[in-house]
Design a protein around this motif. Structure first.
Motif, mmCIF file in Angstrom:
data_model
loop_
_atom_site.group_PDB
_atom_site.id
_atom_site.type_symbol
_atom_site.label_atom_id
_atom_site.label_comp_id
_atom_site.label_asym_id
_atom_site.label_seq_id
_atom_site.Cartn_x
_atom_site.Cartn_y
_atom_site.Cartn_z
ATOM 1 N N UNK A 155 -11.330 3.003 14.076
ATOM 2 C CA UNK A 155 -12.463 2.522 14.854
ATOM 3 C C UNK A 155 -13.783 2.950 14.212
ATOM 4 N N UNK A 156 -13.864 4.202 13.793
ATOM 5 C CA UNK A 156 -15.074 4.699 13.136
ATOM 6 C C UNK A 156 -15.319 3.948 11.830
ATOM 7 N N UNK A 157 -14.245 3.690 11.086
ATOM 8 C CA UNK A 157 -14.377 2.937 9.838
ATOM 9 C C UNK A 157 -14.921 1.535 10.105
ATOM 10 N N UNK A 158 -14.414 0.881 11.149
ATOM 11 C CA UNK A 158 -14.888 -0.469 11.475
ATOM 12 C C UNK A 158 -16.362 -0.457 11.867
ATOM 13 N N UNK A 186 -11.137 -6.655 10.626
ATOM 14 C CA UNK A 186 -9.685 -6.485 10.542
ATOM 15 C C UNK A 186 -9.152 -5.483 11.562
ATOM 16 N N UNK A 187 -9.739 -4.276 11.693
ATOM 17 C CA UNK A 187 -9.252 -3.373 12.746
ATOM 18 C C UNK A 187 -9.520 -3.902 14.145
ATOM 19 N N UNK A 188 -10.555 -4.723 14.288
ATOM 20 C CA UNK A 188 -10.841 -5.328 15.599
ATOM 21 C C UNK A 188 -9.658 -6.191 16.025
ATOM 22 N N UNK A 189 -9.224 -7.078 15.125
ATOM 23 C CA UNK A 189 -8.136 -7.990 15.467
ATOM 24 C C UNK A 189 -6.788 -7.274 15.512
ATOM 25 N N UNK A 190 -6.712 -6.107 14.895
ATOM 26 C CA UNK A 190 -5.466 -5.325 14.952
ATOM 27 C C UNK A 190 -5.412 -4.464 16.206
ATOM 28 N N UNK A 191 -6.443 -4.544 17.055
ATOM 29 C CA UNK A 191 -6.448 -3.784 18.297
ATOM 30 C C UNK A 191 -6.675 -2.308 18.103
ATOM 31 N N UNK A 192 -7.381 -1.919 17.034
ATOM 32 C CA UNK A 192 -7.584 -0.504 16.738
ATOM 33 C C UNK A 192 -8.870 0.055 17.347
ATOM 34 N N UNK A 193 -9.661 -0.785 18.038
ATOM 35 C CA UNK A 193 -10.898 -0.331 18.660
ATOM 36 C C UNK A 193 -10.820 -0.484 20.166
ATOM 37 N N UNK A 194 -11.541 0.362 20.918
ATOM 38 C CA UNK A 194 -11.698 0.096 22.354
ATOM 39 C C UNK A 194 -12.295 -1.295 22.531
ATOM 40 N N UNK A 195 -11.829 -2.005 23.551
ATOM 41 C CA UNK A 195 -12.131 -3.425 23.647
ATOM 42 C C UNK A 195 -13.631 -3.730 23.735
ATOM 43 N N UNK A 196 -14.402 -2.897 24.429
ATOM 44 C CA UNK A 196 -15.822 -3.176 24.558
ATOM 45 C C UNK A 196 -16.506 -3.151 23.187
ATOM 46 N N UNK A 197 -16.102 -2.183 22.358
ATOM 47 C CA UNK A 197 -16.702 -2.057 21.028
ATOM 48 C C UNK A 197 -16.181 -3.149 20.102
ATOM 49 N N UNK A 198 -14.931 -3.538 20.268
ATOM 50 C CA UNK A 198 -14.398 -4.663 19.504
ATOM 51 C C UNK A 198 -15.206 -5.917 19.792
ATOM 52 N N UNK A 202 -17.353 -8.181 17.111
ATOM 53 C CA UNK A 202 -17.080 -9.620 16.987
ATOM 54 C C UNK A 202 -18.345 -10.441 17.211
ATOM 55 N N UNK A 203 -19.045 -10.161 18.291
ATOM 56 C CA UNK A 203 -20.223 -10.965 18.602
ATOM 57 C C UNK A 203 -21.346 -10.737 17.602
ATOM 58 N N UNK A 204 -21.393 -9.557 17.005
ATOM 59 C CA UNK A 204 -22.347 -9.312 15.924
ATOM 60 C C UNK A 204 -22.053 -10.233 14.739
ATOM 61 N N UNK A 205 -20.779 -10.325 14.361
ATOM 62 C CA UNK A 205 -20.394 -11.184 13.235
ATOM 63 C C UNK A 205 -20.729 -12.643 13.534
ATOM 64 N N UNK A 206 -20.428 -13.095 14.744
ATOM 65 C CA UNK A 206 -20.714 -14.478 15.121
ATOM 66 C C UNK A 206 -22.215 -14.748 15.111
ATOM 67 N N UNK A 207 -22.980 -13.807 15.678
ATOM 68 C CA UNK A 207 -24.422 -14.017 15.776
ATOM 69 C C UNK A 207 -25.076 -14.051 14.398
ATOM 70 N N UNK A 208 -24.692 -13.132 13.524
ATOM 71 C CA UNK A 208 -25.320 -13.110 12.205
ATOM 72 C C UNK A 208 -24.857 -14.303 11.365
ATOM 73 N N UNK A 209 -23.625 -14.761 11.575
ATOM 74 C CA UNK A 209 -23.164 -15.977 10.892
ATOM 75 C C UNK A 209 -24.019 -17.169 11.328
ATOM 76 N N UNK A 210 -24.330 -17.223 12.607
ATOM 77 C CA UNK A 210 -25.196 -18.277 13.113
ATOM 78 C C UNK A 210 -26.600 -18.137 12.546
ATOM 79 N N UNK A 211 -27.111 -16.906 12.514
ATOM 80 C CA UNK A 211 -28.470 -16.666 12.032
ATOM 81 C C UNK A 211 -28.625 -17.095 10.580
ATOM 82 N N UNK A 212 -27.568 -16.909 9.782
ATOM 83 C CA UNK A 212 -27.614 -17.253 8.367
ATOM 84 C C UNK A 212 -26.944 -18.591 8.078
ATOM 85 N N UNK A 213 -26.677 -19.362 9.137
ATOM 86 C CA UNK A 213 -26.152 -20.728 9.017
ATOM 87 C C UNK A 213 -24.846 -20.791 8.228
#
Length: 556
Positions: A155-158, A186-198, A202-213
Motif C-alpha cells: 500500500x505504501x509503495x502504491x 497494480x496493487x490497487x487492483x490486487x486488493x492490497x490497499x484499504x478500499x478508500x485509498x484504492x 484510481x480516481x486520480x489516474x482517471x482524472x489526470x488521464x482526462x486532464x491530459x486527454x
C-alpha cells in the motif's frame, strides 16, 4: 432479545464475504445490544461506505476514532483520522478534511515512523499539488519515497508511486509519469490497499488521464476497475469526479441514450456535498446539450457550472459561436486563458483557434495553434497532438490550403477513430469534406460528408454545417452555394466571411468560380440567378438550407 454475540459473528462473516448489507444490519443489531470494540466499529464504517451510505460511514468512522483513542491506540486513531480527512475532502469539504488531517499529524508527531506516516505524506503531497503552486510538494513526495523504501508495504509503495507519477506529469514528462501511475494501479487492483485509498488512487489516474486527454488510458483503467468493482457488487470506490468522467467517456463514444439523464442525476446527488464536482458535471451536461442543439438547456447547465465554481469554457464560448456571436465567444476565452496555468490552457486552445478564425483574427488563430503544438510536444500527450492536428487543419482550411488541411485532418481522424470519439470524428470528417470540395474532388467530399452525417444522426447530434453536398450534376459546390445564398440576401464579402468563418479572400475566390460556372459577371446577376433557382425549385440549389449564423462545418 437478540444475541449480540451471534449478531456480531454474523456481521463479521458477512463483511468477509462482501455482503455489505448483511454486515451493516448484523453489526448494527449487535451495537444496539452491547458496546462494539474499535475494530468492529471500523468494519461498520467500511460496510456503510461500500453501500454508498457516506454520512453513516463518516459517523461510524468518527466513533471508531474515539474508540481507538480510548483504547490508547494512537496510530490506529491517526489512521482513522486520515481516512476521515480523505473522505471529507473527496466530498468537497476541505475545511473539515484538513482538520482531520491535522489531528492525525498531531497524533503521529511523537510516534516512530511507520506506514501511517506514509498515508499522511500522501495526503500532504496530494493537497499541495491541488492547492499550491510551484514545487512545494517535493518534500512530501521525497518523504513518501523514503518511507516506501523503509517499509515493505504494498500500500505504501502504491501511494509513493502515485504521487511520484503526479509530480512527474506536472513537470511535463507524461511517458514516465503515466508509467508510474500505471504501476501504482497494480496493487490497487490486487486488493492490497484499504478500499478508500484504492478509490482515491484510481480516481486520480482517471482524472489526470482526462486532464491530459489520454482517453485510451482513461478507458483502459476504467474497464479494469469496473471489473474489479463487479466482484464486490459495489461502485462505492468511484468518487463524484470519477462518475462524471465515466459518463463523459461514454458520451464521447456516442452512447448518448441515457447520458443526459445520468449526468443530471449525478449533479443533483453531488450538489449538496461536493459543489465543485457537481460543477464539473453541469459543464458536461451543458456540452451534451449544446451538441444536441439544445441551446437553452446548455446555457442553463453552463450557468449552474459557473455558480458551482467551475469556469464553463470552452463550451460556453462555443455556444455563443453556434449562435453567431464570435466576438462574445472570443471575450470569454480570452478571460479564461488569462486565469489558467499552462496545462489548463491547453483545453481551451483548439476552441480559441476556431473562434479567432470566426473573428477574422488569423494571427490570433496561429498563435493559439502554435501554443497547442508546443503543449503537445512538451507533455507528449497523444490527445493534445490530436487536438493540435485538428487545429492545424482548421487553420490550413481557412487559408485555402486543401492539401495541408487534409494531411492534418487525417491525422486527427485516425486518432479520434482509435479513441472512439464519435462526435469529434464527425467534426473532422465535415472539415475534410470541405477540403476535398476545395480540391475539386466532389466524390470524396460527398463520402466524407455522408459518413459524418451518419455518425451525427445516430448520436442525435447537431453540427451547423451549411448546405448538404450538391448532386453530382449541380453547377455549384456546397460552399459556393452558401456564399451565393448570402450574397443574394445582400451581404457584402466581409459579412459573408464573418458568417461562414472564412477569409474575405476565400469569399472572393468562391464568387469568381460562381460567376464562371453560371455565366454571369456581376453580383447582381449572380443574385438574380440564385433567386430564379429558388423559385424554380432546382434540385441543385440549397433550398434555403444555409446556416447564416452558425460555425464552419465541424467547428463546434
Amino acid at each position: 432479545m437478540l444475541d449480540p454475540t451471534s449478531s456480531l459473528a454474523e456481521g463479521r462473516r458477512a463483511y468477509a464475504a462482501s455482503d455489505w448489507s448483511g454486515a451493516l444490519a448484523q453489526l448494527s443489531a449487535a451495537r444496539e445490544q452491547t458496546s462494539l470494540d474499535a475494530e468492529d466499529i471500523s468494519t461498520l464504517a467500511r460496510a456503510a461506505w461500500w453501500l454508498g451510505r457516506v454520512p453513516e460511514s463518516l459517523a461510524f468512522a468518527e466513533e471508531a476514532f474515539r474508540a481507538f483513542l480510548d483504547a490508547d491506540r494512537s496510530v490506529d486513531a491517526a489512521m482513522t483520522a486520515l481516512q476521515l480527512g480523505l473522505l471529507w475532502v473527496t466530498r468537497g469539504d476541505l475545511t473539515i478534511g484538513n482538520a482531520w488531517v491535522h489531528r492525525a499529524r498531531r497524533l503521529l508527531a511523537d510516534e516512530p515512523d511507520g506506514p501511517a506516516h506514509a498515508y499522511l505524506a500522501y495526503l500532504d503531497a496530494s493537497f499541495a499539488m491541488m492547492f499550491e503552486g510551484g514545487s512545494e510538494w517535493d518534500e512530501h513526495v521525497d518523504r513518501l519515497a523514503d518511507l516506501a523504501v523503509r517499509f515493505a508495504d504494498p500500500a505504501v509503495e502504491a501511494l509513493a508511486l502515485a504521487v511520484q507519477g503526479l509530480a512527474t506529469l506536472r513537470r511535463g514528462d507524461c511517458a514516465q509519469g503515466f508509467a508510474l501511475l500505471d504501476e501504482a494501479m497494480l496493487p490497487v487492483l490486487a486488493g492490497r490497499l484499504p478500499v478508500e485509498w484504492a478509490g482515491d488512487i484510481y480516481c486520480t489516474v482517471i482524472h489526470v488521464s482526462h486532464e491530459l486527454a489520454d482517453f485510451r488510458r482513461m478507458e483502459g483503467w476504467t474497464r479494469a476497475t469496473e471489473r474489479w468493482c463487479a466482484q464486490f457488487g459495489s461502485e462505492a470506490i468511484y468518487t463524484g469526479i470519477c462518475r462524471v468522467h465515466r459518463i463523459e467517456l461514454r458520451s464521447a463514444r456516442g452512447e448518448w441514450t441515457d447520458a443526459e439523464e445520468s449526468i443530471a442525476r449525478e449533479c443533483a446527488d453531488l450538489a449538496g456535498g461536493n459543489p465543485w464536482v457537481a460543477g464539473e458535471g453541469f459543464y458536461q451536461l451543458g456540452e451534451l446539450r449544446r451538441r444536441r442543439g439544445d441551446r437553452a438547456g446548455a446555457r442553463e447547465a453552463f450557468a449552474h457550472a459557473r455558480s458551482s465554481g467551475i469556469d464553463p469554457q470552452p463550451g460556453e464560448a462555443l455556444l455563443l459561436l453556434d449562435e453567431g456571436d464570435a466576438t462574445g465567444a472570443r471575450t470569454l476565452l480570452t478571460l479564461s486563458l488569462a486565469e489558467r496555468d499552462a496545462l489548463a490552457r491547453v483545453r481551451l486552445l483548439r476552441a480559441t483557434v476556431d473562434v479567432a478564425l470566426a473573428s477574422g483574427d488569423r494571427e490570433g488563430a496561429e498563435s493559439a495553434a502554435a501554443e497547442l503544438r508546443r503543449a503537445a510536444d512538451r507533455f507528449g500527450s497523444p490527445g493534445f497532438a490530436t487536438w493540435s492536428a485538428h487545429a492545424d487543419g482548421m487553420l490550413a482550411l481557412a487559408d485555402g490550403d486543401h492539401a495541408s488541411a487534409l494531411a492534418a485532418l487525417r491525422r486527427a481522424e485516425a486518432s479520434f477513430r482509435t479513441d472512439r470519439q464519435q462526435y469529434e470524428l464527425a467534426r473532422v470528417l465535415l472539415l475534410e469534406a470541405q477540403a476535398h470540395e476545395m480540391a475539386g474532388d466532389a466524390a470524396a467530399a460527398r463520402a466524407a460528408h455522408d459518413q459524418a452525417r451518419g455518425i451525427l444522426d445516430r448520436m442525435g447530434a447537431r453540427v451547423a454545417e451549411g448546405v448538404a453536398p450538391a448532386p453530382a450534376d449541380g453547377p455549384l459546390t456546397p460552399r459556393e452555394r452558401e456564399v451565393l445564398a448570402l450574397v443574394a440576401e445582400g451581404a457584402g464579402n466581409r459579412e459573408v466571411a464573418q458568417r461562414l468563418f472564412i477569409s474575405e479572400k476565400t469569399v472572393g475566390r468562391h464568387l469568381a468560380n460562381v460567376y464562371l460556372k453560371i455565366g454571369v459577371g456581376t453580383r447582381t446577376a449572380a443574385a438574380a440567378w440564385w433567386h430564379a433557382q429558388q423559385v424554380a425549385g432546382d434540385p441543385g440549389d440549397a433550398s434555403g438550407a444555409h446556416h447564416a449564423g452558425g460555425p464552419v462545418p465541424g467547428s463546434a
